[in-house]
Design an enzyme around this catalytic site. Structure first.
Site, PDB file in Angstrom:
ATOM      1  N   CYS A 258      87.254 -57.005  47.108  1.00 19.96           N
ATOM      2  CA  CYS A 258      87.839 -55.867  47.727  1.00 19.96           C
ATOM      3  C   CYS A 258      88.617 -56.307  49.172  1.00 19.96           C
ATOM      4  O   CYS A 258      88.261 -57.275  49.957  1.00 19.96           O
ATOM      5  CB  CYS A 258      86.646 -55.219  48.182  1.00 19.96           C
ATOM      6  SG  CYS A 258      86.931 -53.742  49.332  1.00 19.96           S
TER       7      CYS A 258
ATOM      8  N   GLU B  86      79.572 -58.032  43.250  1.00 16.66           N
ATOM      9  CA  GLU B  86      81.038 -57.661  43.650  1.00 16.66           C
ATOM     10  C   GLU B  86      81.756 -58.715  43.843  1.00 16.66           C
ATOM     11  O   GLU B  86      82.975 -58.856  43.266  1.00 16.66           O
ATOM     12  CB  GLU B  86      80.793 -56.802  44.786  1.00 16.66           C
ATOM     13  CG  GLU B  86      82.620 -56.423  45.288  1.00 16.66           C
ATOM     14  CD  GLU B  86      82.337 -55.445  46.752  1.00 16.66           C
ATOM     15  OE1 GLU B  86      81.450 -54.747  46.627  1.00 16.66           O
ATOM     16  OE2 GLU B  86      83.450 -55.762  47.269  1.00 16.66           O
TER      17      GLU B  86
ATOM     18  N   ARG C  67      76.162 -47.573  58.338  1.00 15.23           N
ATOM     19  CA  ARG C  67      75.991 -47.343  56.636  1.00 15.23           C
ATOM     20  C   ARG C  67      74.483 -46.646  57.016  1.00 15.23           C
ATOM     21  O   ARG C  67      73.563 -46.706  57.846  1.00 15.23           O
ATOM     22  CB  ARG C  67      75.822 -48.600  55.991  1.00 15.23           C
ATOM     23  CG  ARG C  67      77.338 -49.209  56.007  1.00 15.23           C
ATOM     24  CD  ARG C  67      77.507 -50.441  55.012  1.00 15.23           C
ATOM     25  NE  ARG C  67      78.764 -51.029  54.892  1.00 15.23           N
ATOM     26  CZ  ARG C  67      79.153 -51.733  54.211  1.00 15.23           C
ATOM     27  NH1 ARG C  67      78.315 -52.487  53.095  1.00 15.23           N
ATOM     28  NH2 ARG C  67      80.336 -52.586  54.150  1.00 15.23           N
TER      29      ARG C  67
ATOM     30  N   GLU D 152      75.909 -49.440  51.863  1.00 19.64           N
ATOM     31  CA  GLU D 152      77.014 -48.569  51.562  1.00 19.64           C
ATOM     32  C   GLU D 152      76.713 -47.311  50.497  1.00 19.64           C
ATOM     33  O   GLU D 152      76.083 -47.292  49.499  1.00 19.64           O
ATOM     34  CB  GLU D 152      78.167 -49.264  50.976  1.00 19.64           C
ATOM     35  CG  GLU D 152      79.435 -48.730  51.056  1.00 19.64           C
ATOM     36  CD  GLU D 152      80.398 -49.809  50.406  1.00 19.64           C
ATOM     37  OE1 GLU D 152      79.987 -50.606  49.437  1.00 19.64           O
ATOM     38  OE2 GLU D 152      81.393 -49.946  50.922  1.00 19.64           O
TER      39      GLU D 152
ATOM     40  N   THR E 265      88.525 -55.156  51.697  1.00 20.51           N
ATOM     41  CA  THR E 265      87.604 -54.972  53.076  1.00 20.51           C
ATOM     42  C   THR E 265      86.808 -56.037  53.485  1.00 20.51           C
ATOM     43  O   THR E 265      86.619 -56.291  54.619  1.00 20.51           O
ATOM     44  CB  THR E 265      86.760 -53.704  53.007  1.00 20.51           C
ATOM     45  OG1 THR E 265      85.724 -54.123  52.041  1.00 20.51           O
ATOM     46  CG2 THR E 265      87.406 -52.422  52.653  1.00 20.51           C
TER      47      THR E 265
ATOM     48  N   ARG F 262      77.727 -63.932  47.190  1.00 16.70           N
ATOM     49  CA  ARG F 262      77.431 -63.348  48.466  1.00 16.70           C
ATOM     50  C   ARG F 262      76.071 -64.089  48.952  1.00 16.70           C
ATOM     51  O   ARG F 262      75.088 -64.197  48.317  1.00 16.70           O
ATOM     52  CB  ARG F 262      77.033 -61.920  48.322  1.00 16.70           C
ATOM     53  CG  ARG F 262      78.178 -60.862  48.068  1.00 16.70           C
ATOM     54  CD  ARG F 262      79.147 -60.818  49.293  1.00 16.70           C
ATOM     55  NE  ARG F 262      80.015 -59.847  48.884  1.00 16.70           N
ATOM     56  CZ  ARG F 262      80.052 -58.543  49.069  1.00 16.70           C
ATOM     57  NH1 ARG F 262      78.817 -57.956  49.183  1.00 16.70           N
ATOM     58  NH2 ARG F 262      81.378 -57.857  48.746  1.00 16.70           N
TER      59      ARG F 262
ATOM     60  N   ARG G  29      79.761 -59.950  57.230  1.00 17.10           N
ATOM     61  CA  ARG G  29      79.277 -58.559  57.591  1.00 17.10           C
ATOM     62  C   ARG G  29      77.875 -58.809  58.419  1.00 17.10           C
ATOM     63  O   ARG G  29      76.932 -59.103  57.402  1.00 17.10           O
ATOM     64  CB  ARG G  29      79.080 -57.530  56.527  1.00 17.10           C
ATOM     65  CG  ARG G  29      78.659 -56.195  56.966  1.00 17.10           C
ATOM     66  CD  ARG G  29      78.707 -55.113  55.884  1.00 17.10           C
ATOM     67  NE  ARG G  29      77.597 -54.879  55.268  1.00 17.10           N
ATOM     68  CZ  ARG G  29      76.505 -54.144  55.656  1.00 17.10           C
ATOM     69  NH1 ARG G  29      76.308 -53.535  56.752  1.00 17.10           N
ATOM     70  NH2 ARG G  29      75.156 -54.222  54.866  1.00 17.10           N
TER      71      ARG G  29
ATOM     72  N   ARG H 277      75.950 -61.886  56.082  1.00 13.78           N
ATOM     73  CA  ARG H 277      76.219 -62.291  54.908  1.00 13.78           C
ATOM     74  C   ARG H 277      77.818 -62.464  54.823  1.00 13.78           C
ATOM     75  O   ARG H 277      78.443 -62.087  55.692  1.00 13.78           O
ATOM     76  CB  ARG H 277      76.117 -61.088  53.754  1.00 13.78           C
ATOM     77  CG  ARG H 277      76.899 -59.913  53.755  1.00 13.78           C
ATOM     78  CD  ARG H 277      78.254 -59.958  53.135  1.00 13.78           C
ATOM     79  NE  ARG H 277      78.716 -58.476  53.079  1.00 13.78           N
ATOM     80  CZ  ARG H 277      79.946 -57.984  53.126  1.00 13.78           C
ATOM     81  NH1 ARG H 277      80.715 -59.170  53.147  1.00 13.78           N
ATOM     82  NH2 ARG H 277      80.467 -56.844  52.610  1.00 13.78           N
TER      83      ARG H 277
END
Ligand code: ADP
Ligand code: DAR
Length: 363
Positions: free
Chosen positions: A278, A232, A316, A321, A280, A236, A287, A133
């Site tokens: 975020c 988020e 994870r 998460e 990260t 995505r 990811r 993703r």
């Protein structure tokens, strides 16, 4: 959201923020926020606001103040926050992305040579499924905490039009949460397609306002290319399929992202690459993960996690998460997304997963 008078917003939250900050500092939190938000940095930033949206330090750290078990504890309410609050963001970014220092610059996008990627488990002994993703923010919009209901609706409408123009293996259907039966939503979450609801870290970050307005999921007919809208991040884009064929999953994600970027301007900075809510997820935002069973290696979780970390991998639980493993299935993915190219991030994941499988075979 127009910036409110500086003294009004700042003064109103200052006492609350001071008390929450002191609670964080006195706690046994292991968050990067606690690690790097020293009293001096806190005092230097507590009166600052971003020029366009008026975001404050509280807007950035409220999730980490409310959730002492955060791993990171900070989000950017708008793109300018990464600059205005750079003393705390830069320290956390350098730690999380394993050395991306304030004088580093993220490299240009480079998908690389796809022939370098293979089926990581051709005999289907370990890997249940593979997913890659990336996240994208749409130029001209702030991030969740500063978004209005109109922002959410505008982005959803824009993406609905974009999805209609997809071709080759990408055509499918956009499903807005506002028109989705609860049982369908729960089924899609259960089957790992749709994002979970009510994440307390995102809620505390004010990332769930007007929920579920403007939120939804695009799925192609085979459910191998998906796009989350306004969870988020604004977007995505996800490619996934059963088995371990990382090369095919990566190829499909590139196909989807390339098709969508022809119609949408993504927010990108010279220093951080593609911008995300975020820190990260900055940079490549990639990811790449496998759902994998490693029965011998995972019998010693600490050993599995330390071997994973050696190869810049993150472990994870089965549902992503902040979840636990179910039936011994782990979600293992690259940790680094910033300071390296898309190709390098995928290669780091591939090499790490192959190493874990080799170790499993040797036990
Ligand atoms: P992200 O960082 O993409 O938001 P999360 O950790 O929130 O990922 O997980 C999102 C969903 O994706 C979860 O339901 C998780 O189970 C699913 N997922 C992650 N990796 C895989 C994979 N390799 N195969 C199938 N589902 C996966
Ligand atoms: N829950 C926050 C976020 C960490 C990174 N994951 C994201 N962005 N989904 C934490 O600090 O643990």
């Amino acid at each position: 959201m127009a910036p409110q008078p500086k003294n009004c917003r700042i003064k109103c939250v200052s006492k609350i923020m001071d008390e929450s900050y002191n609670r964080l500092i006195q706690s046994d939190s292991k968050s990067l926020l606690k690690k790097y938000l020293s009293q001096d940095v806190y005092n230097a930033l507590k009166e600052e606001q971003t020029p366009t949206y008026g975001s404050t330090l509280m807007d950035c750290i409220q999730s980490g103040l409310m959730n002492l078990d955060s791993g990171v504890g900070i989000y950017a309410p708008d793109p300018e926050a990464y600059t205005v609050f750079s003393p705390i963001f830069d320290a956390i970014i350098e730690d999380y992305h394993l050395g991306f220092s304030p004088n580093h610059t993220h490299p240009p996008l480079d998908w690389g040579d796809l022939t370098a990627f293979q089926n990581l488990d051709p005999e289907n002994r370990y890997i249940i499924s593979t997913r890659v993703r990336c996240g994208r923010s749409i130029e001209g919009y702030p991030f969740n905490p500063c978004m209005t209901e109109v922002h959410y609706k505008e982005i959803e409408q824009k993406m609905t039009d974009v999805f209609r123009g997809l071709s080759s293996e990408l055509p499918g259907t956009y499903r807005p949460l506002t028109k989705m039966m609860r049982c369908e939503q729960e089924r899609l979450i259960e089957d790992h397609y749709l994002f979970k609801e009510g994440d307390r870290f995102l809620k505390a970050a004010k990332a769930c306002q007007f929920w579920p307005v403007g939120r939804g999921i695009f799925m192609n007919k085979d459910k191998t290319f998906l796009t989350w809208v306004n969870e988020e991040d604004h977007l995505r884009m996800i490619s996934m399929e059963p088995g371990g064929d990382l090369g095919n999953v990566y190829r499909r994600m590139i196909l989807g992202v390339t098709a969508i970027q022809e119609q949408v301007n993504f927010a990108r900075s010279d220093r951080f690459g593609f911008l995300t809510f975020c820190p990260t997820n900055l940079g490549t935002t990639i990811r790449a993960s496998v759902h994998i069973k490693l029965p011998k290696l995972s019998s010693d979780k600490d050993k599995m996690k330390s071997v994973a970390e050696e190869h810049h991998l993150q472990v994870r639980g089965t549902r992503g998460e902040h979840t636990e493993s179910e039936e011994g299935i782990y979600d293992i993915s690259n940790k680094r997304r910033l300071g390296l190219t898309e190709f390098e991030a995928l290669k780091e994941m591939q090499d790490g997963i192959l190493k874990l499988i080799t170790i499993e075979n040797s036990l």
